[in-house]
Motif scaffolding. Structure first.
Motif, mmCIF file in Angstrom:
data_model
loop_
_atom_site.group_PDB
_atom_site.id
_atom_site.type_symbol
_atom_site.label_atom_id
_atom_site.label_comp_id
_atom_site.label_asym_id
_atom_site.label_seq_id
_atom_site.Cartn_x
_atom_site.Cartn_y
_atom_site.Cartn_z
ATOM 1 N N ALA A 173 0.810 -1.225 0.000
ATOM 2 C CA ALA A 173 0.000 0.000 0.000
ATOM 3 C C ALA A 173 0.842 1.274 0.000
ATOM 4 O O ALA A 173 0.282 2.381 -0.013
ATOM 5 N N ILE A 174 2.179 1.167 0.008
ATOM 6 C CA ILE A 174 3.035 2.358 0.005
ATOM 7 C C ILE A 174 2.764 3.183 -1.250
ATOM 8 O O ILE A 174 2.666 2.651 -2.355
ATOM 9 N N GLU A 175 2.643 4.482 -1.088
ATOM 10 C CA GLU A 175 2.345 5.402 -2.187
ATOM 11 C C GLU A 175 3.447 5.359 -3.235
ATOM 12 O O GLU A 175 4.633 5.481 -2.918
ATOM 13 N N ARG A 176 3.038 5.204 -4.510
ATOM 14 C CA ARG A 176 3.997 5.144 -5.606
ATOM 15 C C ARG A 176 4.412 6.538 -6.062
ATOM 16 O O ARG A 176 3.672 7.504 -5.891
ATOM 17 N N GLY A 177 5.603 6.589 -6.666
ATOM 18 C CA GLY A 177 6.076 7.843 -7.239
ATOM 19 C C GLY A 177 7.562 8.042 -7.015
ATOM 20 O O GLY A 177 8.172 7.389 -6.161
ATOM 21 N N GLU A 178 8.158 8.942 -7.791
ATOM 22 C CA GLU A 178 9.588 9.272 -7.682
ATOM 23 C C GLU A 178 9.803 10.786 -7.722
ATOM 24 O O GLU A 178 10.327 11.287 -8.697
ATOM 25 N N PRO A 179 9.436 11.532 -6.695
ATOM 26 C CA PRO A 179 8.889 11.075 -5.413
ATOM 27 C C PRO A 179 7.365 10.994 -5.452
ATOM 28 O O PRO A 179 6.730 11.578 -6.326
ATOM 29 N N PRO A 180 6.761 10.296 -4.486
ATOM 30 C CA PRO A 180 5.298 10.255 -4.408
ATOM 31 C C PRO A 180 4.727 11.623 -4.048
ATOM 32 O O PRO A 180 5.383 12.429 -3.378
ATOM 33 N N THR A 181 3.511 11.870 -4.489
ATOM 34 C CA THR A 181 2.845 13.132 -4.148
ATOM 35 C C THR A 181 2.560 13.216 -2.655
ATOM 36 O O THR A 181 2.761 14.247 -2.025
ATOM 37 N N ASN A 182 2.109 12.106 -2.096
ATOM 38 C CA ASN A 182 1.815 12.040 -0.660
ATOM 39 C C ASN A 182 2.565 10.844 -0.088
ATOM 40 O O ASN A 182 2.001 9.776 0.101
ATOM 41 N N PRO A 183 3.868 10.993 0.176
ATOM 42 C CA PRO A 183 4.702 9.827 0.516
ATOM 43 C C PRO A 183 4.294 9.123 1.807
ATOM 44 O O PRO A 183 3.871 9.760 2.770
ATOM 45 N N THR A 184 4.428 7.812 1.781
ATOM 46 C CA THR A 184 4.207 6.995 2.977
ATOM 47 C C THR A 184 5.356 7.206 3.950
ATOM 48 O O THR A 184 6.516 7.313 3.550
ATOM 49 N N ARG A 185 5.018 7.238 5.233
ATOM 50 C CA ARG A 185 6.032 7.464 6.270
ATOM 51 C C ARG A 185 6.243 6.241 7.151
ATOM 52 O O ARG A 185 5.331 5.430 7.346
ATOM 53 N N ILE A 186 7.464 6.152 7.676
ATOM 54 C CA ILE A 186 7.748 5.216 8.762
ATOM 55 C C ILE A 186 7.412 5.961 10.051
ATOM 56 O O ILE A 186 8.130 6.886 10.444
ATOM 57 N N LEU A 187 6.303 5.600 10.664
ATOM 58 C CA LEU A 187 5.915 6.287 11.899
ATOM 59 C C LEU A 187 6.929 6.008 13.006
ATOM 60 O O LEU A 187 7.377 6.925 13.700
ATOM 61 N N HIS A 188 7.274 4.733 13.153
ATOM 62 C CA HIS A 188 8.279 4.311 14.143
ATOM 63 C C HIS A 188 8.960 3.050 13.626
ATOM 64 O O HIS A 188 8.350 2.249 12.918
ATOM 65 N N ALA A 189 10.216 2.887 13.999
ATOM 66 C CA ALA A 189 10.950 1.654 13.731
ATOM 67 C C ALA A 189 11.454 1.107 15.055
ATOM 68 O O ALA A 189 11.900 1.877 15.925
#
Length: 225
Positions: A173-189
């Motif tokens: 489900a990660i937003e596609r693009g180079e870069p994506p318009t609304n990029p997916t984030r890593i909230l926490h690792a």
């Protein structure tokens, strides 16, 4: 005498291949590469958790048996909270999602030195996790990518250090693009051995405050009863 000399010379020529076959082979060529035992998939110290803004937690099995320095770097940066809030800045449908850059454009990394290449036998199959790098083989630092679909042409050219065990639907489900318009984030690792809290979704953006009533030209302000 001449006949005996010819026999001796012929004998020496016939013996040469046998001598060559008896010569010890190069030690590195003769000895196969050592394969160390991988950690069990239940080993919490080698389980990397990524809480994504796509709605859930991704569990990744780390492989220090084939990429010890790379796994050490991932754990180090994770425990420094380096990855928290970073985006997936380069996401190609049918290929992979790349993240781990604090600049968000593919040019950044951590303040730590680059990690040497640890190319190994792990293939670029669906769910494989590997280190991104520049043209130089030993230029990996903090950026990584997760493979959507097999790309075996990359095998032995990039360091594969893990594989998604659970939560691949959140990777898909990660937003596609180079870069994506609304990029997916890593909230926490997290490293699972550190007893992380359960997944928590990103807080919703607050609704915009309502301003005073607006009166259109030629109308009367609304009255409240």
């Amino acid at each position: 005498m001449r006949f005996l000399g010819m026999i001796a010379m012929l004998g020496a020529l016939l013996a040469a291949p046998a001598l060559a076959r008896d010569k010890p082979q190069d030690a590195a060529a003769a000895k196969p590469a050592t394969r160390y035992t991988p950690p069990p998939t239940t080993d919490l110290e080698n389980t990397w958790l990524l809480d994504l803004s796509t709605g859930g937690r991704v569990s990744i099995w780390l492989r220090p048996d084939v990429a010890p320095d790379t796994v050490r770097r991932i754990k180090n940066l994770t425990r420094r909270h380096f990855y928290d809030g970073l985006t997936f800045h380069r996401v190609i449908d049918g290929f992979m999602a790349q993240g781990g850059d604090p600049k968000g454009d593919g040019s950044g990394g951590s303040e730590l030195p680059d990690v040497k290449a640890e190319f190994n036998y792990l293939p670029h199959v669906r769910g494989a996790v590997a280190m991104a790098r520049a043209e130089a083989e030993n230029s990996a630092n903090s950026q990584f990518y997760i493979v959507f679909q097999p790309r075996l042409s990359l095998d032995n050219k990039y360091t594969v250090f893990g594989r998604v065990l659970q939560g691949m639907q959140y990777v898909d489900a990660i937003e596609r693009g180079e870069p994506p318009t609304n990029p997916t984030r890593i909230l926490h690792a997290y490293i699972a051995a550190d007893n992380p809290p359960p997944y928590q979704a990103a807080p919703s953006a607050p609704a915009p405050a309502l301003g005073p009533p607006v009166t259109l030209p030629g109308t009367k302000p609304a009255t409240r009863k």
